[in-house]
Design a protein around this motif. Structure first.
Motif, PDB file in Angstrom:
ATOM      1  N   PHE A 175       0.820  -1.213   0.000  1.00  0.00           N
ATOM      2  CA  PHE A 175       0.000   0.000   0.000  1.00  0.00           C
ATOM      3  C   PHE A 175       0.862   1.274   0.000  1.00  0.00           C
ATOM      4  O   PHE A 175       0.752   2.119   0.894  1.00  0.00           O
ATOM      5  N   PRO A 176       1.697   1.449  -1.011  1.00  0.00           N
ATOM      6  CA  PRO A 176       2.626   2.592  -1.029  1.00  0.00           C
ATOM      7  C   PRO A 176       1.949   3.947  -1.145  1.00  0.00           C
ATOM      8  O   PRO A 176       2.532   4.963  -0.747  1.00  0.00           O
ATOM      9  N   LYS A 177       0.720   4.009  -1.697  1.00  0.00           N
ATOM     10  CA  LYS A 177       0.047   5.296  -1.898  1.00  0.00           C
ATOM     11  C   LYS A 177      -1.066   5.556  -0.888  1.00  0.00           C
ATOM     12  O   LYS A 177      -1.728   6.593  -0.947  1.00  0.00           O
ATOM     13  N   LEU A 178      -1.272   4.622   0.038  1.00  0.00           N
ATOM     14  CA  LEU A 178      -2.389   4.741   0.984  1.00  0.00           C
ATOM     15  C   LEU A 178      -2.228   5.973   1.865  1.00  0.00           C
ATOM     16  O   LEU A 178      -1.191   6.176   2.495  1.00  0.00           O
ATOM     17  N   LYS A 179      -3.280   6.806   1.903  1.00  0.00           N
ATOM     18  CA  LYS A 179      -3.279   8.023   2.713  1.00  0.00           C
ATOM     19  C   LYS A 179      -4.115   7.854   3.985  1.00  0.00           C
ATOM     20  O   LYS A 179      -3.787   8.430   5.029  1.00  0.00           O
ATOM     21  N   VAL A 180      -5.224   7.097   3.877  1.00  0.00           N
ATOM     22  CA  VAL A 180      -6.144   6.961   5.008  1.00  0.00           C
ATOM     23  C   VAL A 180      -6.465   5.489   5.217  1.00  0.00           C
ATOM     24  O   VAL A 180      -6.852   4.780   4.282  1.00  0.00           O
ATOM     25  N   LEU A 181      -6.309   5.019   6.458  1.00  0.00           N
ATOM     26  CA  LEU A 181      -6.681   3.656   6.839  1.00  0.00           C
ATOM     27  C   LEU A 181      -7.628   3.728   8.027  1.00  0.00           C
ATOM     28  O   LEU A 181      -7.315   4.356   9.039  1.00  0.00           O
ATOM     29  N   ALA A 205       3.888   3.682   3.353  1.00  0.00           N
ATOM     30  CA  ALA A 205       4.888   4.750   3.502  1.00  0.00           C
ATOM     31  C   ALA A 205       4.296   6.151   3.383  1.00  0.00           C
ATOM     32  O   ALA A 205       4.904   7.121   3.845  1.00  0.00           O
ATOM     33  N   SER A 206       3.094   6.266   2.785  1.00  0.00           N
ATOM     34  CA  SER A 206       2.489   7.593   2.587  1.00  0.00           C
ATOM     35  C   SER A 206       1.321   7.853   3.528  1.00  0.00           C
ATOM     36  O   SER A 206       0.635   8.877   3.390  1.00  0.00           O
ATOM     37  N   LEU A 207       1.083   6.954   4.486  1.00  0.00           N
ATOM     38  CA  LEU A 207      -0.113   7.058   5.330  1.00  0.00           C
ATOM     39  C   LEU A 207      -0.108   8.352   6.144  1.00  0.00           C
ATOM     40  O   LEU A 207       0.865   8.666   6.822  1.00  0.00           O
ATOM     41  N   GLU A 208      -1.255   9.075   6.079  1.00  0.00           N
ATOM     42  CA  GLU A 208      -1.389  10.338   6.795  1.00  0.00           C
ATOM     43  C   GLU A 208      -2.417  10.264   7.919  1.00  0.00           C
ATOM     44  O   GLU A 208      -2.317  11.005   8.898  1.00  0.00           O
ATOM     45  N   GLU A 209      -3.423   9.384   7.775  1.00  0.00           N
ATOM     46  CA  GLU A 209      -4.472   9.294   8.792  1.00  0.00           C
ATOM     47  C   GLU A 209      -4.739   7.831   9.126  1.00  0.00           C
ATOM     48  O   GLU A 209      -4.902   7.007   8.222  1.00  0.00           O
ATOM     49  N   LEU A 210      -4.797   7.524  10.428  1.00  0.00           N
ATOM     50  CA  LEU A 210      -5.083   6.178  10.901  1.00  0.00           C
ATOM     51  C   LEU A 210      -6.202   6.248  11.936  1.00  0.00           C
ATOM     52  O   LEU A 210      -6.098   6.981  12.917  1.00  0.00           O
ATOM     53  N   TYR A 211      -7.269   5.481  11.697  1.00  0.00           N
ATOM     54  CA  TYR A 211      -8.396   5.425  12.618  1.00  0.00           C
ATOM     55  C   TYR A 211      -8.580   3.993  13.103  1.00  0.00           C
ATOM     56  O   TYR A 211      -8.729   3.075  12.285  1.00  0.00           O
ATOM     57  N   LEU A 212      -8.593   3.800  14.393  1.00  0.00           N
ATOM     58  CA  LEU A 212      -8.884   2.505  15.008  1.00  0.00           C
ATOM     59  C   LEU A 212     -10.127   2.704  15.877  1.00  0.00           C
ATOM     60  O   LEU A 212     -10.093   3.442  16.868  1.00  0.00           O
ATOM     61  N   VAL A 213     -11.220   2.021  15.497  1.00  0.00           N
ATOM     62  CA  VAL A 213     -12.516   2.282  16.127  1.00  0.00           C
ATOM     63  C   VAL A 213     -13.143   0.984  16.631  1.00  0.00           C
ATOM     64  O   VAL A 213     -13.331   0.031  15.852  1.00  0.00           O
ATOM     65  N   ASN A 214     -13.435   0.929  17.901  1.00  0.00           N
ATOM     66  CA  ASN A 214     -14.145  -0.196  18.507  1.00  0.00           C
ATOM     67  C   ASN A 214     -13.463  -1.532  18.199  1.00  0.00           C
ATOM     68  O   ASN A 214     -14.086  -2.462  17.702  1.00  0.00           O
ATOM     69  N   LEU A 215     -12.190  -1.611  18.509  1.00  0.00           N
ATOM     70  CA  LEU A 215     -11.437  -2.866  18.379  1.00  0.00           C
ATOM     71  C   LEU A 215     -11.310  -3.453  19.782  1.00  0.00           C
ATOM     72  O   LEU A 215     -10.288  -3.321  20.449  1.00  0.00           O
ATOM     73  N   GLY A 216     -12.386  -4.105  20.236  1.00  0.00           N
ATOM     74  CA  GLY A 216     -12.512  -4.497  21.633  1.00  0.00           C
ATOM     75  C   GLY A 216     -11.476  -5.478  22.129  1.00  0.00           C
ATOM     76  O   GLY A 216     -11.169  -5.521  23.324  1.00  0.00           O
TER      77      GLY A 216
END
Length: 299
Positions: free
Chosen positions: A213-219, A238-249
């Motif tokens: 995922f070399p171009k991934l900006k948002v996960l 390598a290009s990730l700018e935003e990471l969201y982890l939601v309700n990973l119990g």
């Protein structure tokens, strides 16, 4: 209700019924040969993560007559509309609701005729219906599949294959009920810039390997209730700018390798467990990230 006389608006280009209570269009709607954009989605559940969070409209016999339609959001599929879907060859943006597994072959045969299609959303009628679209869509840029995916779909469906000219850059998978790690298959989609999982994977581990995922900006990873370990190798995303982890119990520790996300600008940890929050506060490697990136924490 719309008046039957709407059929007299012969030059109408756009019909916007967004968030109205209109569920069925008058039969004369199919006489509007110049109609290009039809918006008719209504929110029925404020929790967008629910499978049946919105509804659309039913179009009477003659759907295929509206041949200039470019935007159709959202159509409640029925046997009759499935048969004529392929006649809408100018469609660029298509959102389908109430999709049953038995419709998928006909839908695939219709989609292949839509050479300009850039946005596709398919919503299963319930969590037990299995979605499998065997179709290659070269112009597709954004894909949203909400519903259970057939076993092996990520490896078998042309939608997820890396082919020359493939332009898919946004992928949203929800309620997919995947049992095998989807990342090895999806890593072939090297142009992805946005990847979103909601209730898409039932496994315990996910690993992003070097070079993926070399171009991934948002996960965004949400409602993956069995996920207990997330690993990020150096050189992944390598290009990730935003990471969201939601309700990973089940996740109680900070993702291994999160310090390798050197391009990160925003971290969102939402609906997190107390154990995860404790781990977050004690993790020295993430403190450097939090000092230079924006973040939000919600338990």
């Amino acid at each position: 209700m719309l008046p039957k006389t709407i059929e007299n608006l012969s030059n109408l280009l756009t019909l916007d019924l967004y968030e109205s209570d209109i569920q069925e269009l008058p039969s004369g709607i199919v006489k509007l040969k110049k109609l290009r954009h039809l918006f008719a989605q209504k929110t029925i559940d404020s929790d967008w993560r629910e499978l049946a969070s919105c509804s659309g409209v039913r179009i009477p016999n003659g759907l295929g007559n509206i041949i200039n339609l470019q935007t159709l959001q959202a159509l409640e599929l029925q046997d009759e509309s499935v048969r004529h879907l392929g006649e809408l060859r100018q469609v660029r943006s298509l959102r389908l609701l109430n999709v049953k597994g038995i419709y998928c072959r006909s839908i695939s045969e219709s989609l292949v005729k839509m050479q300009y299609l850039s946005y596709l959303e398919v919503n299963a009628s319930n969590e037990n219906e299995v979605l499998l679209l065997n179709v290659l869509l070269p112009s597709l840029q954004r894909l949203c599949l909400r519903g259970r995916l057939a076993e092996g779909a990520l490896d078998e469906s042309p939608l997820f294959q890396a082919v020359e000219g493939q332009n898919l850059y946004v992928l949203y998978l929800s309620w997919s009920q995947l049992r095998e790690d989807p990342l090895p298959s999806l890593s072939r989609l090297s142009n992805l810039t946005y990847l979103h999982f909601t209730r898409a994977y039932n496994g315990e581990q996910l690993a992003f390997l070097t070079g993926w995922f070399p171009k991934l900006k948002v996960l965004s990873l949400g409602d993956l209730l069995s996920l207990s370990r997330l690993e990020i190798q150096q050189g992944a995303m390598a290009s990730l700018e935003e990471l969201y982890l939601v309700n990973l119990g089940s996740m109680t520790e900070v993702p291994a390798g999160i310090e390798f996300l050197t391009s990160i600008k925003y971290l969102g940890f939402h609906e997190i467990s107390r154990d995860f929050l404790t781990s977050l506060r004690q993790c020295s490697t993430i403190q450097g990230i939090l000092s230079r990136a924006k973040y939000s924490l919600r338990d």
